[in-house]
Structure formats: C-alpha cells, structure tokens
Design an enzyme around this catalytic site. Sequence first.
Site, mmCIF file in Angstrom:
data_model
loop_
_atom_site.group_PDB
_atom_site.id
_atom_site.type_symbol
_atom_site.label_atom_id
_atom_site.label_comp_id
_atom_site.label_asym_id
_atom_site.label_seq_id
_atom_site.Cartn_x
_atom_site.Cartn_y
_atom_site.Cartn_z
ATOM 1 C CB THR A 22 35.791 -12.322 -2.129
ATOM 2 O OG1 THR A 22 35.339 -12.850 -3.318
ATOM 3 C CG2 THR A 22 37.429 -12.282 -2.183
ATOM 4 C CG ASP A 72 37.075 -8.941 3.078
ATOM 5 O OD1 ASP A 72 35.916 -8.885 2.139
ATOM 6 O OD2 ASP A 72 37.992 -9.608 2.739
ATOM 7 C CG ASP A 131 31.772 -9.892 0.372
ATOM 8 O OD1 ASP A 131 31.298 -9.962 -0.813
ATOM 9 O OD2 ASP A 131 33.014 -9.765 0.464
#
Length: 750
Positions: A438, A637, A436
């Site tokens: 961010t 996350d 991912d």
Amino acid sequence: MEHDHKISGIYYCPMHCEGEKTYDQPGNCPVCGMDLVEQPVLSTATKYTCPMHPEIVRDEPGSCPICGMDLVPMTVNEEEEDKTYVKLLHKFKIAAIFTIPIFLIAMSEMLPDNPLFKLMDLKYWNWVQFVLSIPVVFYATWMFFERGWRSIVTWKLNMFTLIAIGAGAAWLFSVFAILFPDIFPDQFKTHMGTVYVYFEAAVVILTLVLLGQLLEARAHGKTNSAIKELLKLAPNKATKLIDGKEHEVGIDSIQKGDLLRVKPGEKIPVDGSIKEGESTIDESMISGEPIPVDKKTGDNVSSGTINGNRSFVMIAEKVGSETLLSQIIEMVNSASRSKAPIQKLADKISGFFVPIVVLIALVTFIVWAIYGPEPAYVYAFVNAIAVLIIACPCALGLATPMSVMVGVGKGARSGVLIKNAESLEKMNAIDVLVIDKTGTVTEGKPSVEKIVSVESRFTEEEVIRRVISLNSSSEHPLAKATLLYGNERNVTVMPVSDFEAVVGKGVIGTLEGENLALGNKKLMEQVNAEISVELHDRVKAEQEQGKTVSYLAVDKTAVGFVVISDKIKESSEKAIRRLQEEGLEVIMLTGDNEDTARAVSETIGLNGYKAQMLPEDKMNEVKRLQHEGKKVAMAGDGINDAPALSQADIGIAMGSGTDVAIESSGITLVKGDLNGIAKARMLSHQVMRNIKENLFFALGYNVLGIPIAAGLLYPFFGILLSPMIAALAMSFSSISVILNSLRLRKVKLD
C-alpha cells in the site's frame, strides 16, 4: 519572485575531514586547510564554514582553526558566495603580476648572450627577484604557510604541509644565497660566482597552487547549485485573507491555520491544503516529474510549487522549517556534508601519505647528494622539493566529497533525496529490495467499492454506520477511505468509546453497548469472532481479485465486510522489471491477505511475497535475509514500515508517506513511486564509479609523479622533473577530479 535568501551561519569543510562537523565561523579547515564552505539555507544570519571541516561555523569570514583554509559563506546569495572566489581571484592576480617577471628573469639565463646581463650583473637580478617575490610570499600566498605551520603544530599533516615545506625551503634557501653567498660551497655556485637561487620555483609553485584553490572555489559554488535552485523556489510574499480581505504579507509572518489566496502563476508559499477552488500545480521542481498535477478541494499542496491558471484558497498547515521544501533543503545540505565509507580509505591514505612523502624527499636528497652528478647538492635540493610538491594530496581529499555533493544535488533535482553519503554508497551494493504494497506498489489512495451485510438482523446501512463510526477515530488510509464513502452517503457518525487501533490487524471499540471489531482475519481470531462459511467464501472471492477486505464483527460475530481496492501504480511494473534486470531480487512484504498479495505479485512480476505481515514480522524477515549474507533495501511509506526500514541496510521512504517512515530511511523519494528506486540505484552506481575514477586521478598522478620527481628516470633517460612542472601536475590532478565530478550533473537517471 525570489526569497530574500539569508545565510545559515553553518560552515563545513568540503573534504569532510571530520565527518558532519560544522563551525559557526568562516575560516580554514583545521585538518586539511581548505576554505570552509557555508551551508545554504532559508535563514537570517550570515555564517561561514570550512570546506574541509563542516563543524567549523563562524559569524565572520576568516580561517579554519583546524586546517587554516579560508572559511566560505553558507549562502545562496551570489555576492556572499563569491566572496571567497573574488578574494582568491584578487590574490591570484597579484601573484601573477609579480611571478611572471621573476619567471622571465630566471628563464633568461638560458638565452645565449643574455641581454639582461648587459643591464645588470646576475647578483643584482637575484635581488630584483627577491623583491618581486615578497608580495607573492607574504601577501598573495601567505595563507599556505599559515596552514602548513598549523598542520605541523597540530600534527594534522595535509597538502599545505608539503607546499609550505617545499616552497618555503626554496624561498628561504634563495634568501640566504643572496645575503650570505660565502657560506655555501662552490657546488652551489654558478660560473659567475653567485649561488643558485630558486625564487622562480617558489613563486611559480605557490601561484599554481593558488590557481588550483581558485578553481576549487568556483567548483564548490557549482556543486551547491541544486540547493540554490531549491532555495530560489521559495517565494518571499503571500496573499493572506483577513476578514475576507486580501493582504500581502511576508512569508515569515504566516502561521498555521491562516487562509492564503494563491493566484495564477504564483508559487505556493507554504505547505497546506486547498480549502476553496481547484487548479493544476507544477510540482516538477520537487518531484522531478514534468507533468502538472490536478488539485481539488482537500488536496495537499507544497511550498515552492507553481500554481497553474486558476486561483484558489488554501489553509497553511506547515510553515517555516516544517515545509517539505525546507526539509528537502536540510536533507540535501546534510547529505552533502556527510562522509561516505569509501572516503575512510582516502583518509587513511592521507594520514600516512604526508610523513612518507617527507621521508621520500629526505631519501631523495641524500641519494642525490651522495651519488648525483655535480653540482650534487643542487640536484639533491631541487629533486627533493619536486617530490614534496608533486605529492600534495589535495586531489585525494577532493575525490569523494566532490562526487557526493554533485550526486546529492543531482538526486534532489530528480526527486531522490539522499539522507547521507553512506546511504548513497550502500545503495550500490544492494542484493534484495523489499517493498511494501500500500502506497509503494499501489497508489496508496484506497477507495471503498462496497460494504456488505451478511446478517439478516443488520441492514447494509446499519453495517455502514458501524464501520464509519468505528473508523472515525482512526488515521489509517483504509479508514479514511471508508469515511469518504460514508460522507458521500450522508451517514451519521456515532460516538465510539474504548477505541483502540491494533497495529497490523485493525480497530476495536464500543458503540451503544456493542463490542465492534473491524479488520483482518487475525483480528477476528484475536477477538474470537465467529465467521460463517458464506462470509468466508464471499470474502475469499474478493481477495482473489487482489482486493483488500476487512471483516466487521459485532459482539464476537462477523456480520459483514468492507471491500477496498487500491490501484497499482502505472510505474510499478516497469520499475520492478528495470531493477530485476540490474540483478536485484524484489520481494513484497504486506500486512494484507494472501490472495490479495498473490494477485498483486503476479500482476507486476515480483520475485516473491509474504502476506499478513505485522511490523515485527517485516523486520524479522529483513533480518533473515541479512543473515543469509544479503544486502537489503526496504521501501515503505507507513508507520508499520518504520522498524523494517531501520533494520534494512538502506531504508527508502516514499515521499507520500509518514514522517516516521521518512525519518527511519536513508533515501526519500519525493514522488513516492518505485521508479524513484531505480533512479536512486542508477545515481548510486554513477556516484560510486565517479568516486573511483577520482581516486584514480588523484593517486595516479602521485604514484607516477613521485618516482619521476625523485629522479628515477635520470640514470636511464636523463629526465628530471622541475618543481614548477611538479606544481603544474599537482594542480592538474585537482582540476581533473573537479571536472570529472561535475560530469555527474549531466547523468541521466531515467
């Protein structure tokens, strides 16, 4: 100050014969007979488990109902943990005291003009050996016979089956030899008329096996050292503020919302956030990173980390089992007990191994009895026992769990938390790493650069007020960034009704009769918002610089935008290069726009990327890669990463992320940067190589030893393997596996 560590009362077998099964009482593993090991936790009750069968948990010490092994305490208390070792050491001393004289008496027969025969005849020395062997057989090593009998009754054959049959047959034969010598043919008799006895072979074999168990008990204590060190981090007292006054309280009495003062040099008692003050926190014991971290008001702090040289007041937010430290300990415990897929091979081998060995021993006896030199039956008997002893598969059972326990502990000390052994094994076979953006590639701490109005009827302040008000109900990291921006400008937050978070797109709501939408271009399309050419061009210019932009629409007209930047982590580029050098393909899937994704990808040198991905898109992309035959690891996350994390062959959660992401993952990186993935990859590689080395050590001795013990070399070289040498070789195979596993503690992951 160290916690008054108590014990969990959860016991498991270190061989993990029955997977993650645990027991509530100590004893022996019902499958393999090994002592159950107690799981160390921050708990209040003493419990015992089987090192071979983690499902066996008992309140008191004893033996495993499955395999008969001694149960061991699940505790970090050194005295408790050493009970099994101390008990075995005591028994070993007793065994050695009586075995040595028996051995010397037996060996004296090789001396010319044996001085012992001047004191007594051989038949009386045989009685002396018999008497001296009783404490060894019926006290020091009786547990081996109990375990062997249990394995036969339950038909869960293991190393103790072979030991009990081999040593038991030698001892019983010798007893009958001195009680009823006349029933034996002359082949079994010495030139002095007495029957050959094998008391020394039986007791030496049993004593050597006991020595192996003693060394294993000490080794199991070392493999749990990582958990013990983590448990030592937890303080047992804290300073609680009640009506402005300081009170020292026990850690168990702290509740959520309590105000705690943490003084310089003290360990932080629970998870929470700083309410007043600032300090530097040493988080190396949890993150594995040696550089202290600056913390200010509002920042999160974790239990077990060490405060620097300033005092601060914190709010308790997570206590007891909810703290990060407790979760780490539980994850390490669970992973240490889990069974790696490669262990299925060892289990299958063990399942067939014992019956095959017994068959080989019978064939050995028959062949020697028919074709062996005189006394043929003596040769047959001795060689059959040697086959049984050298073939004991104890090292085979140790090969995988020893490596897994040490490897998981090593990972925990380096900020890499392994959920189970299967994840550790799978990490070694990964072809593609999906990440991912961010919070994974970037810091995950976005900040608002500016909020712009492109409509003359709305001032910049009015656009800011609408953005802040709409985001006040959102928990998205980007929303928090805008709220912080509004607080700095003292923007008044207005109540929003009909609020809704549209996953992967943005948020919508109603403010003073206006229908507001804040998010990406997909959200604008969903609400049919009109985007002017000017607005589109200005947004595109920002996005091409790698920045995240959210449109604000009021009643289906886009009137402004928010520019948010998220700094790329310093470690990202280096970690990705390291992973690519190991042959991994690294791809980024992000919900952000095409231009931002491209800018980030080019900066850190990714193999590829896909932008504007919704949670289901990420999951489908992982599926697509898997259908191409690739083994996929996914690192993320956020909640939006959870589906892809679950779909991937191995999910990797960044420790800075959400509980949902961590729950969906097989590996959690406490510090939350990509360098942790490189560490996890290296750890997986080292553990798998170590397991294969252990299997070689375990099987190598058996494969080479059984034919020699059976007498294969005798016709060519006149070489026979005595049962005592076979026992020594069998013990040495276990020691080799233990020492090789402990080498993992010194592996460098950076």
